[in-house]
Scaffold this active site. Structure first.
Site, PDB file in Angstrom:
ATOM      1  N   LYS A   1      69.050 162.674  -5.277  1.00  0.00           N
ATOM      2  CA  LYS A   1      68.686 162.208  -6.626  1.00  0.00           C
ATOM      3  C   LYS A   1      67.781 160.988  -6.572  1.00  0.00           C
ATOM      4  O   LYS A   1      66.805 160.900  -7.299  1.00  0.00           O
ATOM      5  CB  LYS A   1      69.943 161.778  -7.408  1.00  0.00           C
TER       6      LYS A   1
ATOM      7  N   ARG B   1      77.430 159.283 -16.066  1.00  0.00           N
ATOM      8  CA  ARG B   1      78.412 159.972 -15.235  1.00  0.00           C
ATOM      9  C   ARG B   1      79.635 160.380 -16.040  1.00  0.00           C
ATOM     10  O   ARG B   1      80.505 161.059 -15.507  1.00  0.00           O
ATOM     11  CB  ARG B   1      78.839 159.085 -14.078  1.00  0.00           C
TER      12      ARG B   1
ATOM     13  N   ARG C   1      73.387 159.582   6.549  1.00  0.00           N
ATOM     14  CA  ARG C   1      72.351 158.903   5.766  1.00  0.00           C
ATOM     15  C   ARG C   1      72.208 157.446   6.207  1.00  0.00           C
ATOM     16  O   ARG C   1      73.185 156.736   6.373  1.00  0.00           O
ATOM     17  CB  ARG C   1      72.752 158.974   4.295  1.00  0.00           C
TER      18      ARG C   1
ATOM     19  N   ARG D   1      75.529 152.931   4.226  1.00  0.00           N
ATOM     20  CA  ARG D   1      76.248 152.359   3.097  1.00  0.00           C
ATOM     21  C   ARG D   1      77.737 152.395   3.379  1.00  0.00           C
ATOM     22  O   ARG D   1      78.240 153.383   3.905  1.00  0.00           O
ATOM     23  CB  ARG D   1      75.956 153.184   1.838  1.00  0.00           C
TER      24      ARG D   1
ATOM     25  N   ARG E   1      84.511 159.929  -3.495  1.00  0.00           N
ATOM     26  CA  ARG E   1      83.350 159.900  -4.395  1.00  0.00           C
ATOM     27  C   ARG E   1      83.075 161.295  -4.939  1.00  0.00           C
ATOM     28  O   ARG E   1      82.735 161.468  -6.106  1.00  0.00           O
ATOM     29  CB  ARG E   1      82.113 159.373  -3.669  1.00  0.00           C
TER      30      ARG E   1
HETATM   31  P1  AMP Z   1      75.268 155.518  -6.519  1.00  0.00           P
HETATM   32  O1  AMP Z   1      74.293 154.695  -5.750  1.00  0.00           O
HETATM   33  O2  AMP Z   1      74.656 156.170  -7.730  1.00  0.00           O
HETATM   34  O3  AMP Z   1      76.023 156.508  -5.650  1.00  0.00           O
HETATM   35  O4  AMP Z   1      76.359 154.495  -7.118  1.00  0.00           O
HETATM   36  C1  AMP Z   1      77.136 153.693  -6.261  1.00  0.00           C
HETATM   37  C2  AMP Z   1      78.422 153.300  -6.966  1.00  0.00           C
HETATM   38  O5  AMP Z   1      78.110 152.535  -8.149  1.00  0.00           O
HETATM   39  C3  AMP Z   1      79.245 154.473  -7.465  1.00  0.00           C
HETATM   40  O6  AMP Z   1      80.103 154.974  -6.441  1.00  0.00           O
HETATM   41  C4  AMP Z   1      80.013 153.850  -8.630  1.00  0.00           C
HETATM   42  O7  AMP Z   1      81.100 153.071  -8.140  1.00  0.00           O
HETATM   43  C5  AMP Z   1      78.988 152.880  -9.208  1.00  0.00           C
HETATM   44  N1  AMP Z   1      78.179 153.529 -10.286  1.00  0.00           N
HETATM   45  C6  AMP Z   1      76.853 153.788 -10.270  1.00  0.00           C
HETATM   46  N2  AMP Z   1      76.454 154.343 -11.427  1.00  0.00           N
HETATM   47  C7  AMP Z   1      77.553 154.440 -12.202  1.00  0.00           C
HETATM   48  C8  AMP Z   1      77.813 154.948 -13.518  1.00  0.00           C
HETATM   49  N3  AMP Z   1      76.840 155.485 -14.270  1.00  0.00           N
HETATM   50  N4  AMP Z   1      79.083 154.863 -13.988  1.00  0.00           N
HETATM   51  C9  AMP Z   1      80.079 154.315 -13.261  1.00  0.00           C
HETATM   52  N5  AMP Z   1      79.917 153.851 -12.011  1.00  0.00           N
HETATM   53  C10 AMP Z   1      78.666 153.911 -11.474  1.00  0.00           C
END
Ligand code: AMP
Length: 220
Positions: free
Chosen positions: A13, A88, A127, A160, A171
């Site tokens: 994404k 989300r 990754r 990460r 996740r």
């Molecule tokens: P990502 O980089 O999109 O995988 O986001 C990393 C972490 O940030 C996720 O595992 C969530 O803990 C938090 N996060 C990111 N975007 C959201 C969202 N829209 N709603 C809730 N938590 C989020």
């Protein structure tokens, strides 16, 4: 133009969002990146978000929605946005629609990039990210020329913390787009699905075709 990229973590994404933002001249807004920079800067938001992020859980809606609404109101977002990692939850989607409506705007397309759990676990555990410019690598499919060093800027690559296998499982369980979120965009005629297990370029081509179809359908 307001584009929404949906999909479980690890389907590319972020990479696709950057490409689409460049191609269509939009701001790239990634809530995960925003939370990570809040954590790095040690803000109150970062301190609260970290508690959830470390476990692979979603940050509560009220924190996330407030951050997003403020972000899309900034001047660089006026031409439109590619949203990456938001919404989300159904509540987040409804809050986005309300914020856009308030500004006389509307979502153009919600694009679901999907892949199997097996594929995602393999991708995330291999990754590597550049700590300097954010470029993304994969040990097998997109290795850097020199191990541990970013091709683009020479920065140091690292994994990460939440890409560790035990966190990835959580996740995935917690963060596959919920059925009600997909139903929300399907009911509005905005949902398009793309196979995220294809080569990156094929995924981009499918996304662009879906966006063009959506904007033509709206007479944009
Ligand atoms: P990502 O980089 O999109 O995988 O986001 C990393 C972490 O940030 C996720 O595992 C969530 O803990 C938090 N996060 C990111 N975007 C959201 C969202 N829209 N709603 C809730 N938590 C989020």
């Amino acid at each position: 133009m307001y584009l929404i990229l949906l999909g479980p973590p690890g389907t590319g994404k972020g990479t696709q969002a950057k490409l689409l933002a460049e191609r269509f001249g939009l701001a790239h807004v990634a809530t995960g990146d925003m939370f990570r920079s809040a954590v790095r800067e040690g803000t109150e938001l970062g301190r609260q978000a970290k508690l959830y992020m470390d476990r692979g859980d979603l940050v509560p809606d009220e924190l996330t929605i407030a951050m997003l609404v403020e972000r899309i109101g900034r001047p660089d977002a006026a031409k439109g946005v590619v949203l990456d990692g938001y919404p989300r939850t159904l509540q987040q989607a409804q809050a986005l629609s309300k914020a856009l409506e308030g500004a006389g705007k509307v979502e153009d397309a919600a694009l679901l990039i999907d892949a199997s759990d097996e594929e995602i676990v393999s991708r995330l555990s291999q990754r590597w990210l550049c700590g300097n410019c954010g470029e993304i690598y994969h040990e097998e499919h997109r290795p850097p020329k020199e191990a541990g060093i970013c091709d683009a800027c020479g920065g140091e690559l690292s994994q990460r913390a939440d890409d560790r296998p035990e966190v990835v499982q959580n996740r995935l369980a917690a963060q596959r787009p919920p059925a009600e979120l997909l139903a929300y965009y399907r009911a509005r005629g905005k949902l398009a699905e793309v196979d995220g297990e294809q080569e990156m370029a094929a995924v981009t081509a499918d996304l662009v075709a879906a966006i063009e179809a959506a904007t033509v359908a709206q007479g944009a």
